[in-house]
Design an enzyme around this catalytic site. Structure first.
Site, PDB file in Angstrom:
ATOM      1  N   PHE A  95      40.020  38.609  22.040  1.00 36.49           N
ATOM      2  CA  PHE A  95      39.696  40.130  22.514  1.00 36.49           C
ATOM      3  C   PHE A  95      40.790  40.875  23.402  1.00 36.49           C
ATOM      4  O   PHE A  95      41.481  40.495  24.451  1.00 36.49           O
ATOM      5  CB  PHE A  95      38.077  39.570  23.707  1.00 36.49           C
ATOM      6  CG  PHE A  95      37.703  41.041  24.493  1.00 36.49           C
ATOM      7  CD1 PHE A  95      36.830  41.659  23.409  1.00 36.49           C
ATOM      8  CD2 PHE A  95      37.674  41.892  24.807  1.00 36.49           C
ATOM      9  CE1 PHE A  95      36.139  43.252  23.059  1.00 36.49           C
ATOM     10  CE2 PHE A  95      37.446  42.876  25.349  1.00 36.49           C
ATOM     11  CZ  PHE A  95      36.705  43.858  24.192  1.00 36.49           C
ATOM     12  N   ASP A 146      48.323  39.412  27.307  1.00 33.40           N
ATOM     13  CA  ASP A 146      47.042  40.448  27.598  1.00 33.40           C
ATOM     14  C   ASP A 146      46.521  40.210  28.664  1.00 33.40           C
ATOM     15  O   ASP A 146      45.233  38.765  28.431  1.00 33.40           O
ATOM     16  CB  ASP A 146      46.000  40.905  26.823  1.00 33.40           C
ATOM     17  CG  ASP A 146      44.657  41.840  27.347  1.00 33.40           C
ATOM     18  OD1 ASP A 146      44.834  41.730  28.244  1.00 33.40           O
ATOM     19  OD2 ASP A 146      44.631  41.860  26.605  1.00 33.40           O
ATOM     20  N   LYS A 199      41.696  46.113  35.291  1.00 36.84           N
ATOM     21  CA  LYS A 199      40.365  45.569  35.787  1.00 36.84           C
ATOM     22  C   LYS A 199      40.289  44.677  37.015  1.00 36.84           C
ATOM     23  O   LYS A 199      40.180  46.379  37.572  1.00 36.84           O
ATOM     24  CB  LYS A 199      39.795  44.088  34.894  1.00 36.84           C
ATOM     25  CG  LYS A 199      38.755  43.804  33.277  1.00 36.84           C
ATOM     26  CD  LYS A 199      38.564  43.091  32.748  1.00 36.84           C
ATOM     27  CE  LYS A 199      37.747  42.983  31.924  1.00 36.84           C
ATOM     28  NZ  LYS A 199      38.304  42.843  30.705  1.00 36.84           N
TER      29      LYS A 199
HETATM   30  C1  LIG Z   1      38.022  43.930  29.481  1.00 33.44           C
HETATM   31  C2  LIG Z   1      39.848  43.274  28.573  1.00 33.44           C
HETATM   32  C3  LIG Z   1      39.984  44.513  27.799  1.00 33.44           C
HETATM   33  C4  LIG Z   1      39.447  45.424  27.411  1.00 33.44           C
HETATM   34  O1  LIG Z   1      39.883  46.711  29.072  1.00 33.44           O
HETATM   35  P1  LIG Z   1      38.524  47.856  28.517  1.00 33.44           P
HETATM   36  O2  LIG Z   1      38.611  48.362  30.713  1.00 33.44           O
HETATM   37  O3  LIG Z   1      37.194  47.266  28.633  1.00 33.44           O
HETATM   38  O4  LIG Z   1      39.122  48.857  28.277  1.00 33.44           O
HETATM   39  C5  LIG Z   1      40.673  43.557  26.965  1.00 33.44           C
HETATM   40  N1  LIG Z   1      41.793  42.874  27.113  1.00 33.44           N
HETATM   41  C6  LIG Z   1      41.465  41.477  27.357  1.00 33.44           C
HETATM   42  C7  LIG Z   1      41.502  40.257  27.976  1.00 33.44           C
HETATM   43  C8  LIG Z   1      40.084  41.877  28.753  1.00 33.44           C
HETATM   44  O5  LIG Z   1      38.905  41.137  29.151  1.00 33.44           O
END
Ligand SMILES: *Cc1c(COP(=O)(O)O)cnc(C)c1O
Length: 400
Positions: free
Chosen positions: A143, A228, A257
């Site tokens: 994701f 990521d 985040k």
């Molecule tokens: C939440 C998340 C994203 C996307 O972040 P947004 O602020 O919702 O665009 C990308 N990668 C990971 C691993 C995430 O947990």
């Protein structure tokens, strides 16, 4: 029949809002620390923490002070001018992570897009890949966000369906398997993009040496390893950054985040000078990216993690929670796993939503990952007593 205020608000959102989520039926109006209150003043513990954006807890007093103070001073210049806080945040992020350069964006997906653009351009300018041939290897069940380019590297049918045509240049391989990466690498491979632990897939923890082996392959083949860590960083796993568990240093890092402790959207791509320098003035940008309000909040949010020793706390409490949960006996449970305060209960049946609703009636809010995994990820400021209380309730809903 009289309908409740709660139901009215839910109906209102259903009527006027897009149905791109299916929220639990709770309407929250206030949050403090690990607690939230619904509009009937019923109190819940937040065990989702906005997918780890709230590691510092809801409405942290220091973040409230920071946002108010900066809002009165300066909120946006755009990058057409310098502002006095962006340089300080870039320095802080580099000192914290050991990277040389930072590029600030707003949402996580935008920071992922930034990483993809950096990797591709690095591939063309520095590695000598032929124009438009660059490939990025990603993992199945990843994701990385919701933009059209990012869903093009997703293996999830629902994330993709109806949104084509897709962006080319991604190769999807099984996660946690070094051999498939070996086979996928070729002269056009610019980068491997991975989550060190797959969050949305359900807290999937790879084998101990996986990242180390991936990094070695990257070095051998002149490929960038980009991680990521939007969900896994800032203490969630009991390290500031999850990759620290693997004794490696990636070539690029994506964060978001908890970088703002839930106060404001802010994200960043961190990398070496040699990668980041592929961006020239005009190549890439964002009106709000690196704005002084975001920077003031992020600077304070990072300080809170250090001052309150949240990394160490997550490590200690996480170990305790995992031990506790692993003692729960129920034939429905397939596996209980976790690193730091990032825990998952995987069921044999697609009943995760049902158990999240049970937990909600016990005063604990969390969200299923897929249909069979319950993810537990409270704010890292949680006290041991509060954690014990929550764990008892988890135990209770699984008692037969
Ligand atoms: C939440 C998340 C994203 C996307 O972040 P947004 O602020 O919702 O665009 C990308 N990668 C990971 C691993 C995430 O947990």
């Amino acid at each position: 029949m009289k309908i409740s205020q709660e139901k009215k608000l839910i109906n209102l959102e259903n009527k006027y809002g897009a149905h791109n989520y299916l929220p639990l039926e709770v309407v929250i109006k206030k949050g403090r620390g690990i607690w939230v209150w619904d509009i009937n003043n019923k109190k819940y513990m937040d065990f989702l923490a906005a997918y780890s954006a709230l590691n510092q807890g809801h409405c942290h007093p220091r973040l409230i002070r920071a946002i108010i103070k900066q809002a009165k001073q300066l909120t946006l210049t755009s990058r057409a001018f310098y502002n006095n806080l962006l340089p300080q945040l870039c320095e802080q992020l580099c000192k914290l992570s050991g990277f040389e350069k930072a590029l600030l964006m707003n949402s996580g997906a935008e920071a992922v897009e930034t990483a993809i653009k950096a990797a591709r351009k690095w591939g063309y300018l520095k590695k000598g890949i032929a124009q438009n041939k660059a490939e990025i290897i990603v993992a199945k069940n990843n994701f990385h966000g919701r933009t059209t380019t990012i869903i093009s590297c997703s293996s999830d049918k629902q994330y993709r369906f109806g949104f084509g045509p897709y962006t080319k240049g991604f190769k999807i391989v099984n996660y946690n398997d070094i051999e498939v990466i070996k086979k996928a690498i070729n002269k056009n491979t610019a980068a491997i993009l991975l989550e060190p632990i797959q969050g949305e897939a359900g807290v999937i923890i790879p084998k101990k040496n996986y990242l180390k082996k991936v990094k070695a392959l990257c070095e051998k083949n002149n490929v960038l390893l980009i991680l990521d860590e939007i969900q896994s960083s800032f203490g969630r796993t009991g390290k500031m950054f999850c990759y620290e568990w693997s004794n490696i240093k990636p070539d690029g890092l994506i964060i978001g985040k908890a970088l703002s402790g839930g106060m404001y959207p802010i994200s960043a791509f961190l990398s070496s000078k040699k990668v980041m320098d592929v961006f020239k003035p005009g190549d890439h940008g964002s009106t709000y990216g690196g704005n002084p309000l975001a920077c003031a909040i992020a600077l304070e949010a990072i300080k809170i993690i250090k001052d309150e020793k949240l990394v160490k706390k997550a490590n200690q409490l996480g170990k305790y929670a995992l031990k506790f949960l692993q003692k729960i006996k129920n034939p429905l449970i397939y596996e209980i796993r976790g690193v730091g305060l990032w825990l998952a209960i995987e069921l044999n049946k697609p009943l995760a939503r049902h158990y999240c609703e049970k937990l909600m009636s016990e005063g604990i809010l969390c969200k299923e990952a897929h249909q069979n995994i319950i993810r537990l990820a409270p704010p890292l400021i949680i006290k041991k007593k509060e954690l014990q209380l929550a764990l008892k309730k988890v135990n209770k809903i699984f008692m037969i």
